[in-house]
Design a protein around this motif. Structure first.
Motif, PDB file in Angstrom:
ATOM      1  N   GLU A  26      -7.850   7.097  -3.711  1.00 53.22           N
ATOM      2  CA  GLU A  26      -6.415   7.399  -3.817  1.00 53.22           C
ATOM      3  C   GLU A  26      -5.862   6.784  -5.081  1.00 53.22           C
ATOM      4  O   GLU A  26      -6.000   5.578  -5.307  1.00 53.22           O
ATOM      5  CB  GLU A  26      -5.666   6.796  -2.621  1.00 53.22           C
ATOM      6  N   ILE A  84      -2.895   5.569  -6.368  1.00 52.24           N
ATOM      7  CA  ILE A  84      -1.573   5.211  -5.840  1.00 52.24           C
ATOM      8  C   ILE A  84      -0.567   5.046  -6.977  1.00 52.24           C
ATOM      9  O   ILE A  84       0.480   5.658  -7.003  1.00 52.24           O
ATOM     10  CB  ILE A  84      -1.673   3.949  -4.963  1.00 52.24           C
ATOM     11  N   GLY A  85      -0.903   4.186  -7.921  1.00 49.90           N
ATOM     12  CA  GLY A  85      -0.025   4.011  -9.088  1.00 49.90           C
ATOM     13  C   GLY A  85      -0.899   3.923 -10.314  1.00 49.90           C
ATOM     14  O   GLY A  85      -0.790   2.994 -11.099  1.00 49.90           O
ATOM     15  N   ASP A 122      -2.066   0.295   5.499  1.00 49.03           N
ATOM     16  CA  ASP A 122      -1.630   1.690   5.650  1.00 49.03           C
ATOM     17  C   ASP A 122      -0.344   1.771   6.473  1.00 49.03           C
ATOM     18  O   ASP A 122       0.521   2.609   6.207  1.00 49.03           O
ATOM     19  CB  ASP A 122      -2.737   2.526   6.313  1.00 49.03           C
ATOM     20  N   GLY A 169       2.502  -0.240   4.243  1.00 51.24           N
ATOM     21  CA  GLY A 169       2.746   0.262   2.880  1.00 51.24           C
ATOM     22  C   GLY A 169       2.000  -0.611   1.887  1.00 51.24           C
ATOM     23  O   GLY A 169       1.877  -1.824   2.091  1.00 51.24           O
ATOM     24  N   HIS A 170       1.520   0.015   0.831  1.00 49.44           N
ATOM     25  CA  HIS A 170       0.684  -0.714  -0.129  1.00 49.44           C
ATOM     26  C   HIS A 170       1.511  -1.498  -1.125  1.00 49.44           C
ATOM     27  O   HIS A 170       2.670  -1.180  -1.386  1.00 49.44           O
ATOM     28  CB  HIS A 170      -0.276   0.256  -0.825  1.00 49.44           C
ATOM     29  N   LYS A 192       3.006  -2.879  -4.453  1.00 50.23           N
ATOM     30  CA  LYS A 192       3.477  -2.046  -5.583  1.00 50.23           C
ATOM     31  C   LYS A 192       2.572  -2.174  -6.792  1.00 50.23           C
ATOM     32  O   LYS A 192       2.658  -1.374  -7.725  1.00 50.23           O
ATOM     33  CB  LYS A 192       4.923  -2.401  -5.943  1.00 50.23           C
ATOM     34  N   THR A 228      -0.745  -2.031  -6.552  1.00 50.78           N
ATOM     35  CA  THR A 228      -2.008  -1.327  -6.306  1.00 50.78           C
ATOM     36  C   THR A 228      -2.032  -0.030  -7.103  1.00 50.78           C
ATOM     37  O   THR A 228      -1.143   0.806  -6.972  1.00 50.78           O
ATOM     38  CB  THR A 228      -2.187  -1.040  -4.804  1.00 50.78           C
ATOM     39  N   ARG A 229      -3.049   0.120  -7.948  1.00 47.54           N
ATOM     40  CA  ARG A 229      -3.154   1.335  -8.762  1.00 47.54           C
ATOM     41  C   ARG A 229      -4.125   2.328  -8.135  1.00 47.54           C
ATOM     42  O   ARG A 229      -3.918   3.528  -8.211  1.00 47.54           O
ATOM     43  CB  ARG A 229      -3.611   0.992 -10.182  1.00 47.54           C
ATOM     44  N   LEU A 250      -7.049   2.942  -4.780  1.00 47.72           N
ATOM     45  CA  LEU A 250      -7.654   2.503  -3.517  1.00 47.72           C
ATOM     46  C   LEU A 250      -8.896   3.338  -3.256  1.00 47.72           C
ATOM     47  O   LEU A 250      -8.816   4.577  -3.209  1.00 47.72           O
ATOM     48  CB  LEU A 250      -6.642   2.669  -2.371  1.00 47.72           C
ATOM     49  N   LEU A 264      -9.328  -2.323  -3.279  1.00 45.99           N
ATOM     50  CA  LEU A 264      -8.066  -2.114  -3.993  1.00 45.99           C
ATOM     51  C   LEU A 264      -8.245  -2.508  -5.448  1.00 45.99           C
ATOM     52  O   LEU A 264      -8.911  -3.499  -5.754  1.00 45.99           O
ATOM     53  CB  LEU A 264      -6.971  -3.018  -3.400  1.00 45.99           C
ATOM     54  N   ASN A 294      -5.715  -3.722  -7.962  1.00 52.29           N
ATOM     55  CA  ASN A 294      -4.335  -4.141  -8.197  1.00 52.29           C
ATOM     56  C   ASN A 294      -4.204  -4.573  -9.647  1.00 52.29           C
ATOM     57  O   ASN A 294      -5.111  -5.195 -10.197  1.00 52.29           O
ATOM     58  CB  ASN A 294      -3.967  -5.334  -7.295  1.00 52.29           C
TER      59      ASN A 294
END
Ligand SMILES: [Zn+2]
Length: 275
Positions: free
Chosen positions: A27, A29-30, A89, A92-93, A95, A97-98, A100, A110, A112
């Motif tokens: 995933e 995420i960011g 999950d 919420g992850h 902020k 975390t880039r 997963l 993760l 991060n």
């Protein structure tokens, strides 16, 4: 910024936690810049090995897929078991975390990265050598032999010794903390030009590199600003062994440690013990 001992500690942690895990999905995420993943390329692949070169991590997946990753300023790989991941999950992850990685056993990895300078690049295993060759990196600081070290350093005759040690083309893996410590250990000012150091000093410097890094690895590296942590999320313990970096007074003579800037990097030395 993680240096060789911190990256090696992360590598050892990854070997303990993610070898043999099969990727279910990745995933983003960011993710942002520097993470060159689509997300789906790794689905179904197994992590076979994690190696290190200088400050780079190299993940080997099945199907000859490699992922080269650099932590840069604040990158962290944190392994989470199935319970911790299911809690994340729900909650919420983070902020920061880039990425997963979700594994088939429901655990996860993760990535991060608060400052978002860290990188991940996918390639075929056969492209890894040319990836590093194109960057003209020096040999890894744990394994470089003396003749190559001397020859590479000597090509930087008009450069400050500390700056030469930070040059990844001279020797790969050292950063600000360990370069400062090495100058302290040999009693030389970080600003001393390479050409003003006798070969006996350079030999002494070389003889301190691997022992310093190995003790740091044994203590899980140095956590100074709280940004570097192990794959368990724990701080490294080597900061209590530092002799000059971030110190107020010299552990040898008691003089005040002086903080300066050298080529834009914060630098520490003892005015009595280093000349
Ligand atoms: Zn001193």
């Amino acid at each position: 910024m993680p240096e060789l001992p911190e990256v090696e500690t992360v590598r050892i942690g990854l070997i303990d936690t993610v070898i043999g895990k099969k990727v279910l999905e990745v995933e983003l995420i960011g993710a942002g810049r520097g993470v060159a993943l689509e997300g789906s390329e790794l689905n179904g692949l197994e992590i076979i090995d994690v190696k290190r070169y200088g400050k780079y991590l190299m993940f080997s997946f099945s199907n000859d897929v490699s992922m080269i990753s650099h932590l840069r300023m604040t990158g962290q790989y944190i392994h989470v078991d199935s319970r911790a991941l299911s809690n994340l999950d729900k909650k919420g992850h983070d902020k920061h975390t880039r990425v997963l990685f979700r594994f088939s056993d429901k655990s996860g990895l993760l990535f991060n990265d608060q400052r978002k300078f860290g990188t991940m690049e996918l390639m075929n295993e056969s492209e890894v050598d040319s990836y590093f060759a194109s960057r003209k990196l020096g040999d890894d600081a744990l394994f470089i032999d003396y003749d190559l070290f001397l020859s590479n350093v000597s090509k930087r005759a008009n450069v400050a010794i500390k700056t030469a040690l930070l040059d990844q083309k001279v020797i790969a893996g050292l950063g600000n903390i360990y370069a400062i410590e090495l100058c302290y250990l040999i009693g030389v000012l970080p600003s001393t030009l390479v050409k003003n150091l006798k070969e006996t000093k350079l030999k002494k410097l070389y003889s301190h590199i691997a022992p310093l890094l190995l003790v740091a690895i044994k203590n899980n590296g140095t956590t100074f600003d709280g940004k570097y942590v192990t794959t368990n999320g724990e701080a490294g313990k080597f900061s209590s062994f530092l002799k000059a970096y971030g110190k107020k007074s010299c552990g040898t003579c008691g003089s005040d440690i002086v903080k300066t800037k050298l080529n834009g990097r914060g630098t520490y030395h003892c005015p009595k013990c280093q000349r």
